[in-house]
Design an enzyme around this catalytic site. Structure first.
Site, PDB file in Angstrom:
ATOM      1  N   ASP A 107      38.131  46.438  35.140  1.00 50.85           N
ATOM      2  CA  ASP A 107      38.938  45.683  34.171  1.00 50.85           C
ATOM      3  C   ASP A 107      39.417  46.479  32.914  1.00 50.85           C
ATOM      4  O   ASP A 107      38.612  47.520  32.929  1.00 50.85           O
ATOM      5  CB  ASP A 107      38.057  44.598  33.564  1.00 50.85           C
ATOM      6  N   ASP A 125      45.554  36.449  33.240  1.00 51.29           N
ATOM      7  CA  ASP A 125      44.235  35.522  32.944  1.00 51.29           C
ATOM      8  C   ASP A 125      44.588  33.970  32.934  1.00 51.29           C
ATOM      9  O   ASP A 125      43.938  33.085  32.799  1.00 51.29           O
ATOM     10  CB  ASP A 125      43.602  35.998  31.663  1.00 51.29           C
TER      11      ASP A 125
HETATM   12  C1  DGJ Z   1      39.480  39.801  31.909  1.00 51.88           C
HETATM   13  C2  DGJ Z   1      39.862  39.472  33.122  1.00 51.88           C
HETATM   14  O1  DGJ Z   1      41.146  39.318  33.588  1.00 51.88           O
HETATM   15  C3  DGJ Z   1      38.971  38.261  33.650  1.00 51.88           C
HETATM   16  O2  DGJ Z   1      39.223  37.708  35.074  1.00 51.88           O
HETATM   17  C4  DGJ Z   1      37.640  38.252  33.442  1.00 51.88           C
HETATM   18  O3  DGJ Z   1      37.113  39.407  34.283  1.00 51.88           O
HETATM   19  C5  DGJ Z   1      37.213  38.955  31.920  1.00 51.88           C
HETATM   20  N1  DGJ Z   1      38.290  39.762  31.408  1.00 51.88           N
HETATM   21  C6  DGJ Z   1      35.892  39.311  31.921  1.00 51.88           C
HETATM   22  O4  DGJ Z   1      35.730  39.695  30.742  1.00 51.88           O
END
Ligand code: DGJ
Length: 732
Positions: free
Chosen positions: A481, A551
């Site tokens: 991430d 997200d």
């Molecule tokens: C952003 C990601 O896109 C989410 O799926 C998740 O992993 C969060 N970060 C966690 O902090």
């Protein structure tokens, strides 16, 4: 094997061609490299037609020449520089030691080779054997200086694809500052284009935008240190009447994850000038004597049959020649991710309950997302401390992984390796690892900061921590991430006149890290993520074959996001999960069946607390999982067609067809229930008109021609966001 590239020595014309496309370059007066043509294949270019020159006011001529008809300002070119009396936005700007910015590029020599050489330190499309492609390198040199530009073109034999990149060499003894170095330029005459781009935002990525190319310059770019949610590194230039299945479409995508810039300029005589490369904002590269600089690659695709074909060319290339070969035909597991179910609020006991439910339903992988490391209970701490939180996993991570494996599932873990929290052991030991300008206070974002990944020592520290975990735990999957963009750009290890290198060096550092990690752990499946789809690009795809699309897991929003994403990227690269309702991001409530139809249109999974669901919901999920297992080969490896655009705001539809055309899956959606519904149909694509197909659920048989011409009546449902899935199989 027939040659793909020819040079007519007499007429000084290069012809790159395969059975689909032609690309023509000419060496004109003053050794100027001009662009002649890119498009549908031309059997043989007779080389007699030249660009019509004219004495145009205020467009100057070659130094020392009295030919007023020849101007570098109006001539379509392959690569233009600052200071040669070409007033278009230049492909390159260089400042020499004496402060002047002139560059006068002239054709010097060329080389044709079989295959495609690798790009130094950068991801790129590859070949598996030398017959698959040929590469032309044209060397331009500064007529009055010592810089050399190698323009590199690779044409694939069986794809309507040409890739381009540039390598600059300082063959003199003075330092040059590269202030702009595009990967490509191309100029079109006689074209009235629309430009399609993919702008967006966090949780609203890759929304399709189409606009007329008008006089002036349109810029599509990112200066955020990442390819970004805000503007994906892609554009298409299309004819005014080009649609999904008709008309010409030229697609351009960068294989790069950092700052990019796509400039489309319509000039004084209505020619379209295109420049694509690293964003020159915050960029200045000190090129020392004897050194080279390699630009990232741009992929150019030509389609004579609209956008669906353009996308298909990109999809095939991505699946076959960008993602690592070992993942090419690998079925991706159905997973359950802990994030939207529990966010940071995880511990071994709670997770085990989820694991049990997941196993019972046939889910194949369990992913522990954020919150498992350091002292992380929320997003204010611990980034940089990649060791297991003992409070949450009192028996250690290995024991938990063992538990998951014993249930017959794979295990995945979340990391955010490029970041640092002030509240972390890493920061207390190495405050200088945080990227910041000395004597200024850096800007937080999600209360976190960026590590200076341009630095080897920083990368090594993080690599060792991750390596330590991976070598002592049986981890099958990593979600990588990146939850903020870069600011306070400065590296302590670089001199003052090299600070313009930081953003690109950061990306080179990231690539070096990913290369090392994925080589050392080839059996791990890597998912790229950046707060959803903030780094959804072909550079990341070179290392990681799947990418968290957004997200935003709301099915209605996802229809647009996935549809826009599909312009360039195949469904096999997109991950999509069913989440809870009302949706955390949009507050919208959409049925479980529609949520799953959207998520099943990609690499499928769940991201909700299964222990809180009703029995009927659990049973519905069980059958969704069984169904996806039946269809996923078609979804992940089939041919994708867009049928109806969600951007029209009424309906959406798309479909997947197996390579042999014997199986197909259609997803169709109706947005709003109505008291007086309009009767609509969905017309299918890509089937064999001669085949008969049975819809597996209803048992109804249709002809392939019937499905593509007569179509299917859409069901009339009194509900918002209803969906229908058709699974078609050829009848013997
Ligand atoms: C952003 C990601 O896109 C989410 O799926 C998740 O992993 C969060 N970060 C966690 O902090």
């Amino acid at each position: 094997m027939a040659n793909l590239i020819e040079y007519d020595d007499e007429k000084k014309i290069f012809h790159l061609h395969n059975k689909n496309i032609s690309y023509l370059i000419a060496v004109e007066k003053g050794d100027t490299l001009s662009h002649l043509y890119f498009g549908k294949r031309i059997r043989k270019y007779n080389s007699n037609q030249k660009y019509p020159n004219l004495d145009r006011g205020f467009s100057g001529n070659l130094p020392g020449s009295l030919d007023r008809g020849f101007s570098r300002d109006t001539l379509p070119k392959e690569y233009s520089s600052d200071g040669e009396m070409d007033y278009h936005t230049p492909a390159t700007i260089v400042q020499h030691e004496d402060g002047d910015q002139s560059l006068f590029l002239v054709f010097d020599h060329y080389r044709i080779q079989d295959g495609k050489p690798k790009l130094n330190g950068l991801p790129s499309t590859y070949v598996e054997n030398k017959e698959e492609a040929q590469t032309l390198t044209i060397t331009l040199r500064d007529k009055y200086g010592d810089l050399e530009y190698d323009l590199r073109y690779t044409i694939y034999r069986d794809r309507p694809v040409i890739t381009r990149s540039v390598q600059i060499k300082n063959s003199g003894s003075q330092v040059h500052y590269l202030k702009k170095v595009a990967s490509m330029q191309m100029d079109f005459v006689n074209k009235e284009f629309d430009v399609i781009s993919l702008p967006g935002a966090h949780a609203n990525e890759r929304q399709i935008n189409r606009a007329k190319v008008d006089p002036g310059i349109k810029v599509f770019s990112s200066c955020r240190g990442a390819s970004s949610h805000q503007m994906n590194p892609f554009i298409a230039l299309v004819d005014k009447d080009t649609d999904e299945d008709n008309g010409q479409a030229y697609g351009f995508a960068m294989v790069y994850s950092g700052n990019h810039k796509f400039e489309v300029e319509k000039d004084q005589i209505k020619q379209t000038h295109l420049v694509i490369g690293i964003n020159d904002y915050n960029f200045c590269w000190k090129l020392k004597p004897g050194r080279t600089f390699q630009t990232p690659e741009v992929i150019m695709v030509y389609s004579d049959l609209g956008l669906n074909k353009m996308s298909r060319i990109f999809h095939n290339l991505t699946g076959e020649r960008i993602i690592p070969a070992r993942y090419r035909k690998q079925i991706k597991p159905i997973l359950l991710n802990s994030w939207e179910a529990m966010t940071f609020n995880i511990n071994e006991d709670k997770l085990k309950k989820l694991v049990n439910e997941a196993q019972d339903l046939g889910i194949e992988m369990f992913v522990v997302d954020d919150g498992w490391f350091g002292n992380r209970d929320d997003d204010n701490s611990s980034l940089g401390d990649w060791y297991v939180n003992k409070k949450k996993f009192p028996n250690g991570l290995s024991k938990f992984i063992e538990y998951v494996h014993k249930k017959g599932m794979k295990f995945g873990l979340w990391f955010e390796p490029e970041m640092i929290s002030l509240d972390s052991t890493l920061y207390s030991l190495h405050p200088d690892y945080l990227m910041q300008v000395p004597s200024r206070k850096p800007s937080p974002c999600r209360n976190q900061y960026v590590l200076d990944f341009s630095r080897k020592d920083v990368r090594e520290n993080i690599f060792d921590q991750i390596d330590n975990l991976l070598s002592s735990n049986k981890i099958d999957y990593i979600k990588w991430d990146m939850n903020r963009h870069i600011s306070d750009i400065y590296s302590l290890k670089l001199s003052a006149d090299q600070q313009g290198e930081v953003c690109h060096r950061y990306i080179l550092g990231l690539y070096e890290f990913l290369d090392k990690l994925t080589r050392k752990y080839p059996n791990i499946l890597f998912e790229s993520c950046s707060g959803g789809g903030g780094r959804f690009d072909l550079g990341m795809a070179y290392y990681m074959p799947i990418d968290w699309t957004s997200d935003n897991t709301d099915a209605a929003a996802r229809m647009k996001i996935q549809y826009g994403t599909s312009l360039v990227y195949p469904p096999s690269l997109m991950t999509a999960h069913v989440s809870d309702i009302p949706n955390g991001g949009t507050g919208r409530t959409i049925s479980l069946s529609t949520r799953s139809a959207v998520a099943m249109s990609a690499v499928f999974g769940y991201e909700l607390d299964l222990t809180k669901l009703k029995k009927e919901e659990i049973e519905e999920i069980r059958s969704q999982i069984n169904f996806y297992k039946q269809i996923r080969k078609i979804i992940q490896f089939g041919v994708f067609y867009r049928l109806k655009s969600p951007f029209d705001g009424i309906q959406a539809a798309w479909m997947f067809v197996s390579d042999d055309q014997k199986k197909a899956v259609v997803m169709s959606f109706n947005f709003f229930g109505s008291a007086q519904p309009v009767v609509t149909k969905t017309l299918l694509k890509g089937l064999n008109p001669e085949f008969d197909y049975k819809e597996v659920k209803s048992g109804q048989v249709y002809g392939g021609d019937e499905l593509m011409n007569f179509g299917l009546f859409d069901p009339i449902v009194k509900e918002d966001y209803s969906s229908k899935i058709y699974y078609l199989e050829k009848v013997n």
